[in-house]
Design a protein around this motif. Structure first.
Motif, PDB file in Angstrom:
ATOM      1  N   LEU A  91       0.812  -1.213   0.000  1.00  0.00           N
ATOM      2  CA  LEU A  91       0.000   0.000   0.000  1.00  0.00           C
ATOM      3  C   LEU A  91       0.848   1.267   0.000  1.00  0.00           C
ATOM      4  CD1 LEU A  91      -2.737  -1.039   2.596  1.00  0.00           C
ATOM      5  CD2 LEU A  91      -2.980  -0.919   0.102  1.00  0.00           C
ATOM      6  N   ALA A  92       2.162   1.125  -0.136  1.00  0.00           N
ATOM      7  CA  ALA A  92       3.055   2.283  -0.138  1.00  0.00           C
ATOM      8  C   ALA A  92       2.740   3.215  -1.301  1.00  0.00           C
ATOM      9  CB  ALA A  92       4.509   1.821  -0.214  1.00  0.00           C
ATOM     10  N   ASP A  93       3.141   4.452  -1.152  1.00  0.00           N
ATOM     11  CA  ASP A  93       2.885   5.459  -2.172  1.00  0.00           C
ATOM     12  C   ASP A  93       3.641   5.146  -3.463  1.00  0.00           C
ATOM     13  OD1 ASP A  93       1.800   7.734  -3.284  1.00  0.00           O
ATOM     14  OD2 ASP A  93       2.917   9.145  -2.033  1.00  0.00           O
ATOM     15  N   TRP A  94       3.193   5.742  -4.530  1.00  0.00           N
ATOM     16  CA  TRP A  94       3.871   5.647  -5.825  1.00  0.00           C
ATOM     17  C   TRP A  94       5.309   6.112  -5.647  1.00  0.00           C
ATOM     18  CZ3 TRP A  94       1.696   8.549 -10.737  1.00  0.00           C
ATOM     19  CH2 TRP A  94       2.339   8.078 -11.874  1.00  0.00           C
ATOM     20  N   ASP A  95       6.258   5.279  -6.012  1.00  0.00           N
ATOM     21  CA  ASP A  95       7.673   5.614  -5.894  1.00  0.00           C
ATOM     22  C   ASP A  95       8.052   6.536  -7.050  1.00  0.00           C
ATOM     23  OD1 ASP A  95      10.384   5.802  -5.655  1.00  0.00           O
ATOM     24  OD2 ASP A  95      10.787   3.648  -5.856  1.00  0.00           O
ATOM     25  N   LEU A  96       8.249   7.812  -6.747  1.00  0.00           N
ATOM     26  CA  LEU A  96       8.598   8.793  -7.764  1.00  0.00           C
ATOM     27  C   LEU A  96      10.062   9.199  -7.682  1.00  0.00           C
ATOM     28  CD1 LEU A  96       5.351  10.937  -7.734  1.00  0.00           C
ATOM     29  CD2 LEU A  96       6.016   9.144  -9.333  1.00  0.00           C
ATOM     30  N   GLY A  97      10.867   8.332  -7.110  1.00  0.00           N
ATOM     31  CA  GLY A  97      12.317   8.475  -7.162  1.00  0.00           C
ATOM     32  C   GLY A  97      12.828   9.824  -6.728  1.00  0.00           C
ATOM     33  N   THR A 116       6.613  15.510 -19.447  1.00  0.00           N
ATOM     34  CA  THR A 116       5.715  15.178 -20.550  1.00  0.00           C
ATOM     35  C   THR A 116       5.653  13.664 -20.766  1.00  0.00           C
ATOM     36  OG1 THR A 116       6.101  17.294 -21.672  1.00  0.00           O
ATOM     37  CG2 THR A 116       5.290  15.465 -23.024  1.00  0.00           C
ATOM     38  N   ALA A 117       6.812  13.020 -20.726  1.00  0.00           N
ATOM     39  CA  ALA A 117       6.846  11.565 -20.896  1.00  0.00           C
ATOM     40  C   ALA A 117       6.123  10.869 -19.751  1.00  0.00           C
ATOM     41  CB  ALA A 117       8.297  11.090 -20.967  1.00  0.00           C
ATOM     42  N   TRP A 118       6.335  11.357 -18.545  1.00  0.00           N
ATOM     43  CA  TRP A 118       5.702  10.752 -17.361  1.00  0.00           C
ATOM     44  C   TRP A 118       4.186  10.839 -17.433  1.00  0.00           C
ATOM     45  CZ3 TRP A 118       3.601  13.662 -12.966  1.00  0.00           C
ATOM     46  CH2 TRP A 118       3.273  12.843 -11.872  1.00  0.00           C
ATOM     47  N   LEU A 119       3.687  11.968 -17.913  1.00  0.00           N
ATOM     48  CA  LEU A 119       2.249  12.164 -18.000  1.00  0.00           C
ATOM     49  C   LEU A 119       1.603  11.401 -19.147  1.00  0.00           C
ATOM     50  CD1 LEU A 119       2.056  16.020 -17.294  1.00  0.00           C
ATOM     51  CD2 LEU A 119       1.327  14.184 -15.763  1.00  0.00           C
ATOM     52  N   SER A 120       2.339  11.166 -20.208  1.00  0.00           N
ATOM     53  CA  SER A 120       1.739  10.607 -21.421  1.00  0.00           C
ATOM     54  C   SER A 120       2.084   9.155 -21.694  1.00  0.00           C
ATOM     55  CB  SER A 120       2.142  11.455 -22.634  1.00  0.00           C
ATOM     56  OG  SER A 120       3.561  11.462 -22.799  1.00  0.00           O
ATOM     57  N   ASP A 123       4.600   3.580 -19.415  1.00  0.00           N
ATOM     58  CA  ASP A 123       5.813   2.842 -19.065  1.00  0.00           C
ATOM     59  C   ASP A 123       6.951   3.749 -18.614  1.00  0.00           C
ATOM     60  OD1 ASP A 123       5.032   0.131 -19.544  1.00  0.00           O
ATOM     61  OD2 ASP A 123       5.092   0.546 -21.685  1.00  0.00           O
ATOM     62  N   ALA A 124       6.781   5.048 -18.715  1.00  0.00           N
ATOM     63  CA  ALA A 124       7.878   5.973 -18.423  1.00  0.00           C
ATOM     64  C   ALA A 124       8.090   6.138 -16.925  1.00  0.00           C
ATOM     65  CB  ALA A 124       7.590   7.333 -19.055  1.00  0.00           C
ATOM     66  N   ALA A 125       9.371   6.176 -16.543  1.00  0.00           N
ATOM     67  CA  ALA A 125       9.737   6.430 -15.143  1.00  0.00           C
ATOM     68  C   ALA A 125      11.004   7.280 -15.127  1.00  0.00           C
ATOM     69  CB  ALA A 125       9.950   5.129 -14.386  1.00  0.00           C
ATOM     70  N   PRO A 126      10.933   8.501 -15.659  1.00  0.00           N
ATOM     71  CA  PRO A 126      12.125   9.347 -15.765  1.00  0.00           C
ATOM     72  C   PRO A 126      12.687   9.767 -14.414  1.00  0.00           C
ATOM     73  CG  PRO A 126      10.161  10.606 -16.283  1.00  0.00           C
ATOM     74  CD  PRO A 126       9.742   9.173 -16.199  1.00  0.00           C
ATOM     75  N   HIS A 127      11.893   9.618 -13.368  1.00  0.00           N
ATOM     76  CA  HIS A 127      12.320   9.975 -12.010  1.00  0.00           C
ATOM     77  C   HIS A 127      13.147   8.870 -11.365  1.00  0.00           C
ATOM     78  CE1 HIS A 127       8.932   7.356 -11.476  1.00  0.00           C
ATOM     79  NE2 HIS A 127       8.112   8.274 -11.962  1.00  0.00           N
ATOM     80  N   GLY A 128      13.187   7.690 -11.991  1.00  0.00           N
ATOM     81  CA  GLY A 128      13.952   6.580 -11.447  1.00  0.00           C
ATOM     82  C   GLY A 128      13.182   5.682 -10.506  1.00  0.00           C
ATOM     83  N   VAL A 133       2.572   1.764 -15.073  1.00  0.00           N
ATOM     84  CA  VAL A 133       2.314   0.333 -15.309  1.00  0.00           C
ATOM     85  C   VAL A 133       2.724  -0.484 -14.089  1.00  0.00           C
ATOM     86  CG1 VAL A 133       3.035  -1.679 -16.648  1.00  0.00           C
ATOM     87  CG2 VAL A 133       2.459   0.448 -17.821  1.00  0.00           C
ATOM     88  N   GLN A 134       3.893  -0.177 -13.539  1.00  0.00           N
ATOM     89  CA  GLN A 134       4.381  -0.922 -12.375  1.00  0.00           C
ATOM     90  C   GLN A 134       3.519  -0.655 -11.144  1.00  0.00           C
ATOM     91  OE1 GLN A 134       8.379   0.678 -12.622  1.00  0.00           O
ATOM     92  NE2 GLN A 134       9.202  -1.316 -13.247  1.00  0.00           N
ATOM     93  N   LEU A 135       3.080   0.592 -10.972  1.00  0.00           N
ATOM     94  CA  LEU A 135       2.211   0.920  -9.846  1.00  0.00           C
ATOM     95  C   LEU A 135       0.901   0.139  -9.944  1.00  0.00           C
ATOM     96  CD1 LEU A 135       1.287   2.649  -7.401  1.00  0.00           C
ATOM     97  CD2 LEU A 135       0.518   4.369  -9.068  1.00  0.00           C
ATOM     98  N   LEU A 136       0.287   0.157 -11.124  1.00  0.00           N
ATOM     99  CA  LEU A 136      -0.978  -0.540 -11.293  1.00  0.00           C
ATOM    100  C   LEU A 136      -0.813  -2.034 -11.041  1.00  0.00           C
ATOM    101  CD1 LEU A 136      -3.960   0.177 -12.243  1.00  0.00           C
ATOM    102  CD2 LEU A 136      -3.303  -0.969 -14.355  1.00  0.00           C
TER     103      LEU A 136
END
Length: 210
Positions: A91-97, A116-120, A123-128, A133-136
């Motif tokens: 149940l941890a928060d979305w890991d936004l690196g 822009t990539a993160w929002l659109s 599969d993008a995880a520019p924050h690391g 997709v992984q969160l879901l």
């Protein structure tokens, strides 16, 4: 989110006789991050958030189990609501690196293409950290483990609640950004692993007028 409930009406009616359990997903109360549109970084509840929780104590029905994200804001929310909760890492928060603790405006100014990539791109995880997709997938896996034996309360984060709603109604990942989950609200699912149905979304536990 009334439209979301209408969209699953047929599924709800078809499976009504099979439903025996429910999950109440409680988004943690207000923090400095939720008030400043910042990406959370383990902040505790702010004074307003603590006051809301105190007002909401006793407003949720009893549960077979109460689970909470490990984050301080979630643990404090669960405790303030009068629950003795068990920490559930899923149940941890979305890991936004490396974006944690920064506001969206700050990140957008420094890394516009990354945002822009993160929002659109799901599969993008520019924050690391985790992609959408992984969160879901993490939330879907957790929903598959919830015992089919009664009421479960889960105190967690808005991103986790959004993901659970998408799983329940089978919505595309693009719908993630169109779901608003405010602090200290309750979202209810009914059913059992593999056939959860959305019953209500983001119902406030206290009045926001104060």
């Amino acid at each position: 989110m009334g439209a979301g409930r209408i969209g699953v009406k047929g599924r709800q009616d078809a499976s009504e006789g099979l439903m025996s359990s429910r999950i109440t997903l409680v988004s943690h109360s207000s923090t400095s991050a939720t008030n400043s549109a910042a990406f959370a970084s383990d902040e505790p509840l702010d004074a307003r958030g603590a006051g809301w929780v105190e007002q909401a104590r006793g407003r949720l029905p009893r549960a077979v189990r109460v689970l909470t994200s490990p984050a301080p804001a979630c643990c404090q929310t669960a405790d303030g609501l009068g629950f003795s909760a068990v920490i559930e890492p899923a149940l941890a928060d979305w890991d936004l690196g490396r974006w944690r603790g920064r506001t969206l405006d700050e990140v957008a100014a420094a890394e516009p293409h990354a945002v822009t990539a993160w929002l659109s791109e799901p599969d993008a995880a520019p924050h690391g950290g985790e992609s959408r997709v992984q969160l879901l997938a993490r939330v879907a896996d957790w929903l598959d483990t919830v015992p089919d034996d009664g009421h479960t309360v889960a105190v967690t984060h808005s991103a986790v609640v959004r993901s659970a709603v998408l799983v329940a109604i089978g919505a595309p990942l693009s719908a993630f950004w169109r779901i608003d989950i405010a602090p200290l609200t309750a979202t209810q699912l009914r059913g059992s692993p593999g056939r959860w149905t959305l019953r209500s979304t983001a119902a406030p536990l206290v009045s926001r007028q104060d």
